[in-house]
Every structure is written in C-alpha cells, then in structure tokens.
Design an enzyme around this catalytic site. Structure first.
Site, mmCIF file in Angstrom:
data_model
loop_
_atom_site.group_PDB
_atom_site.id
_atom_site.type_symbol
_atom_site.label_atom_id
_atom_site.label_comp_id
_atom_site.label_asym_id
_atom_site.label_seq_id
_atom_site.Cartn_x
_atom_site.Cartn_y
_atom_site.Cartn_z
ATOM 1 N N HIS A 93 -9.172 -19.663 20.413
ATOM 2 C CA HIS A 93 -8.901 -18.232 20.519
ATOM 3 C C HIS A 93 -8.183 -17.972 21.840
ATOM 4 O O HIS A 93 -8.316 -18.738 22.799
ATOM 5 C CB HIS A 93 -10.202 -17.438 20.478
ATOM 6 C CG HIS A 93 -10.861 -17.440 19.146
ATOM 7 N ND1 HIS A 93 -11.826 -16.518 18.806
ATOM 8 C CD2 HIS A 93 -10.713 -18.243 18.063
ATOM 9 C CE1 HIS A 93 -12.246 -16.757 17.567
ATOM 10 N NE2 HIS A 93 -11.579 -17.801 17.103
ATOM 11 N N GLU A 139 -8.725 -15.902 24.233
ATOM 12 C CA GLU A 139 -9.607 -15.769 25.390
ATOM 13 C C GLU A 139 -10.106 -17.128 25.867
ATOM 14 O O GLU A 139 -10.132 -17.407 27.070
ATOM 15 C CB GLU A 139 -10.799 -14.857 25.056
ATOM 16 C CG GLU A 139 -10.417 -13.443 24.689
ATOM 17 C CD GLU A 139 -10.144 -13.231 23.190
ATOM 18 O OE1 GLU A 139 -10.167 -12.071 22.765
ATOM 19 O OE2 GLU A 139 -9.905 -14.218 22.467
ATOM 20 N N CYS A 199 -14.634 -11.608 20.170
ATOM 21 C CA CYS A 199 -15.592 -12.064 19.173
ATOM 22 C C CYS A 199 -16.812 -12.598 19.933
ATOM 23 O O CYS A 199 -16.752 -12.797 21.151
ATOM 24 C CB CYS A 199 -14.974 -13.140 18.280
ATOM 25 S SG CYS A 199 -14.801 -14.761 19.072
ATOM 26 N N CYS A 207 -15.939 -15.675 22.128
ATOM 27 C CA CYS A 207 -15.123 -15.375 23.307
ATOM 28 C C CYS A 207 -15.922 -14.602 24.344
ATOM 29 O O CYS A 207 -15.772 -14.836 25.544
ATOM 30 C CB CYS A 207 -13.860 -14.623 22.898
ATOM 31 S SG CYS A 207 -12.744 -15.658 21.928
#
Length: 159
Positions: free
Chosen positions: A57, A59, A87, A90
């Site tokens: 992801h 992040e 999420c 993250c």
C-alpha cells in the site's frame, strides 16, 4: 489545524494517487507523502499489482522508504499525508513507525464499492471467534518460553 503547506503535501499525495492508480497502474489509486521537520522524506504510491504484494500500500511503501532514507525505524515527529483514509494495516504500520499525525483526503465511504477497508475494520472489531479468519491460539506455552528467553537478553530490541 491545517494550513496551505499541509494542503500542498496532500496535493502531492493525491498526485501520487493518480500516478499509481490511473497512469502507471501499479496498484490502486493510493498515494502517500511523509514529512519531517518541514521536509518531504518519502513519496510513494500503491504497488500491489506491480509487486504482487498485498502489503504494498502507498502508506506502507512510504514508511519503508522514509525509514530507509532516515536510517531508522522510528519516525517520531513525522507527518503522513495519505490520499485516502488509512486501512487497518496502514494505520497499524503508521502506529508502529511512531508517525505523529496522519492527514487523509478520501474516506473509506468514497470507495467502499471497490475496496474492503470498511469491512476489514468492522471484522477486526469483532471477537476472535466471529471474525472472518477466526484467530485461534495454540502452543502458547512454547511461545512464552521464547518470550522469556528474549526478556533475559540485555541487548534485545525494544520498539
């Protein structure tokens, strides 16, 4: 309270969001920028598709890059600008990295027809037996023995 500088950093995260999701298609439309002491230390987009890595992801990628750039796993004092609400993975990664503040642009509800962030968050709040993956503890005593051994190490990592 946000200011024009915060908005500039967020616009950079949104630009990375578009790059990853629409232009290069390395992953979903997610971008992140990490700033410390007024300096951008990492910019990254989602690369789940490119890397065949569900943890890639924006992040997490940005945190990995920031840690590498600064030579530390502790990002205390850093601020993350994420194009989207973090999420649970993250958010947890940001927590472990000691990110001091997170700003986000899009909310889970803006894209819940495409990504599972809301559903995962709901699932995590349930008791273990009711969760989709139903975590179940086994061999606790054997794991506790290793923890005790680790506790006794004078140079064991603490973070």
């Amino acid at each position: 309270m946000t200011n024009e500088t915060d908005k500039q950093y967020m616009r950079r995260a949104i630009q990375m969001m578009r790059e990853a999701g629409v232009v290069t298609k390395t992953g979903g439309p997610f971008g992140a920028v990490i700033v410390k002491d007024g300096e951008i230390i990492a910019v990254s987009g989602n690369s789940v598709i490119r890397d065949n890595d569900p943890t890639a992801h924006a992040e997490v990628n940005a945190i990995r890059l920031a840690c590498k750039n600064l030579g530390t796993f502790d990002l205390s004092g850093a601020v993350m600008y994420s194009s989207c609400e973090c999420c649970p993975m993250c958010y947890s990664t940001s927590y472990w990295a000691r990110i001091s503040k997170i700003y986000y642009a899009a909310s889970w509800s803006d894209y819940d027809d495409i990504f599972d962030d809301t559903n995962i968050n709901i699932d995590i709040a349930k008791p273990y037996p009711e969760r989709q993956l139903a975590p179940e503890q086994i061999l606790q005593e054997e794991a506790q023995a290793v923890w005790q051994e680790f506790r006794e190490m004078p140079d064991g990592a603490r973070y």
